[in-house]
Scaffold this active site. Sequence first.
Site, PDB file in Angstrom:
ATOM      1  CB  SER A 176      -0.872  -0.005   1.256  1.00  0.00           C
ATOM      2  OG  SER A 176      -1.447   1.262   1.450  1.00  0.00           O
ATOM      3  CE1 TYR A 210      -3.872  -1.935   5.269  1.00  0.00           C
ATOM      4  CE2 TYR A 210      -2.903   0.120   4.504  1.00  0.00           C
ATOM      5  CZ  TYR A 210      -3.639  -1.015   4.257  1.00  0.00           C
ATOM      6  OH  TYR A 210      -4.139  -1.241   3.000  1.00  0.00           O
ATOM      7  CE  LYS A 248      -1.741  -3.783   2.864  1.00  0.00           C
ATOM      8  NZ  LYS A 248      -2.118  -5.117   2.353  1.00  0.00           N
TER       9      LYS A 248
HETATM   10  P1  NAI Z   1     -11.956  -5.542   1.664  1.00  0.00           P
HETATM   11  O1  NAI Z   1     -12.197  -5.327   3.115  1.00  0.00           O
HETATM   12  O2  NAI Z   1     -13.112  -5.462   0.736  1.00  0.00           O
HETATM   13  O3  NAI Z   1     -11.257  -6.952   1.411  1.00  0.00           O
HETATM   14  C1  NAI Z   1     -10.411  -7.588   2.312  1.00  0.00           C
HETATM   15  C2  NAI Z   1     -10.902  -9.013   2.486  1.00  0.00           C
HETATM   16  O4  NAI Z   1      -9.987  -9.736   3.309  1.00  0.00           O
HETATM   17  C3  NAI Z   1     -12.268  -9.051   3.187  1.00  0.00           C
HETATM   18  O5  NAI Z   1     -13.208  -9.724   2.376  1.00  0.00           O
HETATM   19  C4  NAI Z   1     -11.986  -9.791   4.486  1.00  0.00           C
HETATM   20  O6  NAI Z   1     -13.043 -10.611   4.932  1.00  0.00           O
HETATM   21  C5  NAI Z   1     -10.747 -10.605   4.121  1.00  0.00           C
HETATM   22  N1  NAI Z   1      -9.973 -10.999   5.297  1.00  0.00           N
HETATM   23  C6  NAI Z   1      -9.669 -10.229   6.369  1.00  0.00           C
HETATM   24  N2  NAI Z   1      -8.973 -10.941   7.262  1.00  0.00           N
HETATM   25  C7  NAI Z   1      -8.809 -12.186   6.738  1.00  0.00           C
HETATM   26  C8  NAI Z   1      -8.169 -13.358   7.199  1.00  0.00           C
HETATM   27  N3  NAI Z   1      -7.559 -13.406   8.384  1.00  0.00           N
HETATM   28  N4  NAI Z   1      -8.181 -14.452   6.397  1.00  0.00           N
HETATM   29  C9  NAI Z   1      -8.824 -14.430   5.202  1.00  0.00           C
HETATM   30  N5  NAI Z   1      -9.469 -13.340   4.731  1.00  0.00           N
HETATM   31  C10 NAI Z   1      -9.464 -12.231   5.490  1.00  0.00           C
HETATM   32  O7  NAI Z   1     -10.847  -4.486   1.248  1.00  0.00           O
HETATM   33  P2  NAI Z   1     -10.019  -4.275  -0.120  1.00  0.00           P
HETATM   34  O8  NAI Z   1      -9.926  -2.830  -0.311  1.00  0.00           O
HETATM   35  O9  NAI Z   1     -10.545  -5.127  -1.196  1.00  0.00           O
HETATM   36  O10 NAI Z   1      -8.565  -4.777   0.319  1.00  0.00           O
HETATM   37  C11 NAI Z   1      -7.839  -5.802  -0.343  1.00  0.00           C
HETATM   38  C12 NAI Z   1      -6.363  -5.603  -0.061  1.00  0.00           C
HETATM   39  O11 NAI Z   1      -5.913  -4.410  -0.710  1.00  0.00           O
HETATM   40  C13 NAI Z   1      -6.017  -5.431   1.412  1.00  0.00           C
HETATM   41  O12 NAI Z   1      -4.801  -6.099   1.678  1.00  0.00           O
HETATM   42  C14 NAI Z   1      -5.835  -3.941   1.550  1.00  0.00           C
HETATM   43  O13 NAI Z   1      -5.006  -3.609   2.643  1.00  0.00           O
HETATM   44  C15 NAI Z   1      -5.215  -3.615   0.224  1.00  0.00           C
HETATM   45  N6  NAI Z   1      -5.316  -2.213  -0.163  1.00  0.00           N
HETATM   46  C16 NAI Z   1      -6.511  -1.688  -0.546  1.00  0.00           C
HETATM   47  C17 NAI Z   1      -6.576  -0.359  -0.923  1.00  0.00           C
HETATM   48  C18 NAI Z   1      -7.829   0.217  -1.447  1.00  0.00           C
HETATM   49  O14 NAI Z   1      -7.778   1.387  -1.929  1.00  0.00           O
HETATM   50  N7  NAI Z   1      -8.958  -0.468  -1.417  1.00  0.00           N
HETATM   51  C19 NAI Z   1      -5.415   0.517  -0.840  1.00  0.00           C
HETATM   52  C20 NAI Z   1      -4.194  -0.141  -0.492  1.00  0.00           C
HETATM   53  C21 NAI Z   1      -4.171  -1.460  -0.148  1.00  0.00           C
END
Ligand code: NAI
Length: 302
Positions: free
Chosen positions: A153, A166, A170
Amino acid sequence: MTEIGFDGRVAIVTGAGGGLGRQHALLMASRGARVVVNDVGGSVHGEGADRGPAQRVADEIAQAGGEAVPDTNSVATAEGGKAIVDHALEAFGQVDIVVNNAGILRDKTFHNLTPELLEPVLDVHLKGAFYVTQPAWVKMREQGYGRVINTTSQSGVLGNFGQANYGAAKMGLVGLTRVLALEGAKYNIKVNAIAPLARTRMTEDLMGDAVEKLRPELVSPVVAWLASQECSVSGEVFTVAAGRVARFFVGMTKGYFNPDLTVEDVADHLSEIRDETGYSVPASAGEETAFLFEMMSRFNAG
Ligand code: NAI
């Protein structure tokens, strides 16, 4: 150009029950990958569990004619990571691709950070990538093929107020990416990272109207290319958002050299130390050390 496909490949996508992970899984499955759709189905802060999200995405893939299994193990323990990889092996007999995407947020300014806000964030993002990738890595080495995509990130690479936990997790993933790229090279295992920006439940409250343009499906083509046989790079970090793709890299200034360096030298030569003119991008720690030794020997010779 011939279409990039995943026939015969098996991908694990963690956190694929929604947001970015869902899009990565849908895209690779639509191009022939058999996918383990992993997701615990908890809240954005990592509380609770629900089988629904992983099941729904696996069903969506099946309805579109693809192949997928839902998996609700947590990435945050070694047992969970192994169970996810075992699930891929039981369902599909192999594992070729790991997309470490699962994530949670527990933001707090540093002086207010407690172990309860720190540890789960490190466990899911950073250790989770170790726990899922390592058992898959053993198989990738044996078969002489693998692709790993880590999700870093801007918060880590560039810094973001209130996200010490975080951001550190990251940026840890960048270190993991760099080291695994070197260790995987001889086995045709390529390891890269993306720093995405997209509208998901994680970001929808943060960015107002601009967020509408940040469609998560615009991040997945980069993940799919990095996951494909065609991927020609390793150890790199791509920033991806709204259709733009660019590379982050660690640059090194030419610097200042004095074998009898003093504290005052640092103060007096700060602009030279920081001057970005003629910077280089070392490919590894070894390359930087070689650069230093060369400078030392030139100095001694001169
Ligand atoms: P999101 O919250 O929609 O997706 C994350 C998913 O990970 C969720 O469905 C959640 O249930 C799952 N999860 C959480 N803990 C878990 C575990 N212990 N085991 C298995 N699954 C688990 O959020 P998003 O935005 O789709 O995030 C995806 C990745 O992208 C994350 O790593 C986030 O940090 C990263 N990210 C997202 C950004 C954005 O702009 N949306 C920016 C920078 C990084």
